[in-house]
Design an enzyme around this catalytic site. Sequence first.
Site, PDB file in Angstrom:
ATOM      1  N   GLU A  62     -70.838 -37.862  -8.105  1.00  0.00           N
ATOM      2  CA  GLU A  62     -69.753 -36.954  -9.035  1.00  0.00           C
ATOM      3  C   GLU A  62     -69.485 -37.888 -10.536  1.00  0.00           C
ATOM      4  O   GLU A  62     -69.892 -37.414 -11.349  1.00  0.00           O
ATOM      5  CB  GLU A  62     -68.394 -36.701  -8.465  1.00  0.00           C
ATOM      6  N   ASP A  66     -70.774 -37.187 -13.999  1.00  0.00           N
ATOM      7  CA  ASP A  66     -69.946 -36.955 -15.122  1.00  0.00           C
ATOM      8  C   ASP A  66     -70.549 -37.876 -16.445  1.00  0.00           C
ATOM      9  O   ASP A  66     -70.238 -37.394 -17.603  1.00  0.00           O
ATOM     10  CB  ASP A  66     -68.686 -37.473 -14.842  1.00  0.00           C
ATOM     11  N   ASN A 131     -66.751 -30.457  -9.175  1.00  0.00           N
ATOM     12  CA  ASN A 131     -67.050 -31.653  -8.821  1.00  0.00           C
ATOM     13  C   ASN A 131     -68.565 -31.580  -8.205  1.00  0.00           C
ATOM     14  O   ASN A 131     -69.073 -32.693  -8.348  1.00  0.00           O
ATOM     15  CB  ASN A 131     -66.033 -31.817  -7.325  1.00  0.00           C
ATOM     16  N   GLU A 134     -71.041 -31.589 -11.124  1.00  0.00           N
ATOM     17  CA  GLU A 134     -71.252 -33.019 -11.446  1.00  0.00           C
ATOM     18  C   GLU A 134     -71.911 -33.815 -10.429  1.00  0.00           C
ATOM     19  O   GLU A 134     -73.031 -34.486 -10.845  1.00  0.00           O
ATOM     20  CB  GLU A 134     -70.052 -33.811 -11.834  1.00  0.00           C
TER      21      GLU A 134
END
Length: 247
Positions: A62, A66, A131, A134
Amino acid sequence: MNVFKKIFTHSRPQEGGIFFDKIHKILGFKPANIDFYHKAFTHRSSNKQDAKGNPVNYERLEFLGDAMLSSVIAAHLFNVVPSGDEGYLTKMRSKIVSREHLNELGRDLNLVEFVDSKVPLQNFGDNIHGNVFEALIGAIFLDKGYVYCEKFIHKRVIEPYVDIAKLEGKVISYKSLVIEWCQKEKKTFHYETFDDNSITGQRFFGVKLRIDDKIVAKARATSKKKAEEIASKRAFYAFQEKMDQKK
């Protein structure tokens, strides 16, 4: 959870299996290492570990996803809006990668159907959708590299969702707008937050927004942040004409 276990159990080979086929369809290309994608949907509650005793879950992916998402979006905005300064580009990127938007992207792809967790999915909040979205991007980067990662983000995020004109008018935070207006107008404001539990036992928070010691909006939600944002949105629309005049 039996359905999820079945998906994972029958999809361990690099090719073939329900999980592999569904991920292939979402990605638009065949994964080279399906294990990255298994990890992208493994919740920490599963308590899985690798051979070295390191936790196996989607949280590190994650973090990586990101960073990749922000990088690709930043490059896209830099190229398509040559007149935008740093502040403008930063604000636009924030709108695209906002938690609300990422949750929408994850829901649209129905990524929660792949989540391997010992916690019932209905107990998760909305952020589970963003979540794992990502984490999926992080898995793509590790599996296929930056170019494939960039292509996926263009296909699944930029092309269907990024409309510069619409984004320019999109509000990221009503709370920020209300606070900014109060500060400009020298008005006092206060968010009064309290527990507002339902008879079902689920925890809620209630918020009263006071401006110049007068309650102008109320809201309740499953988190203080959400309740404050809802109350702010209601206050914004109540005072929108006055706020618009001060822009």
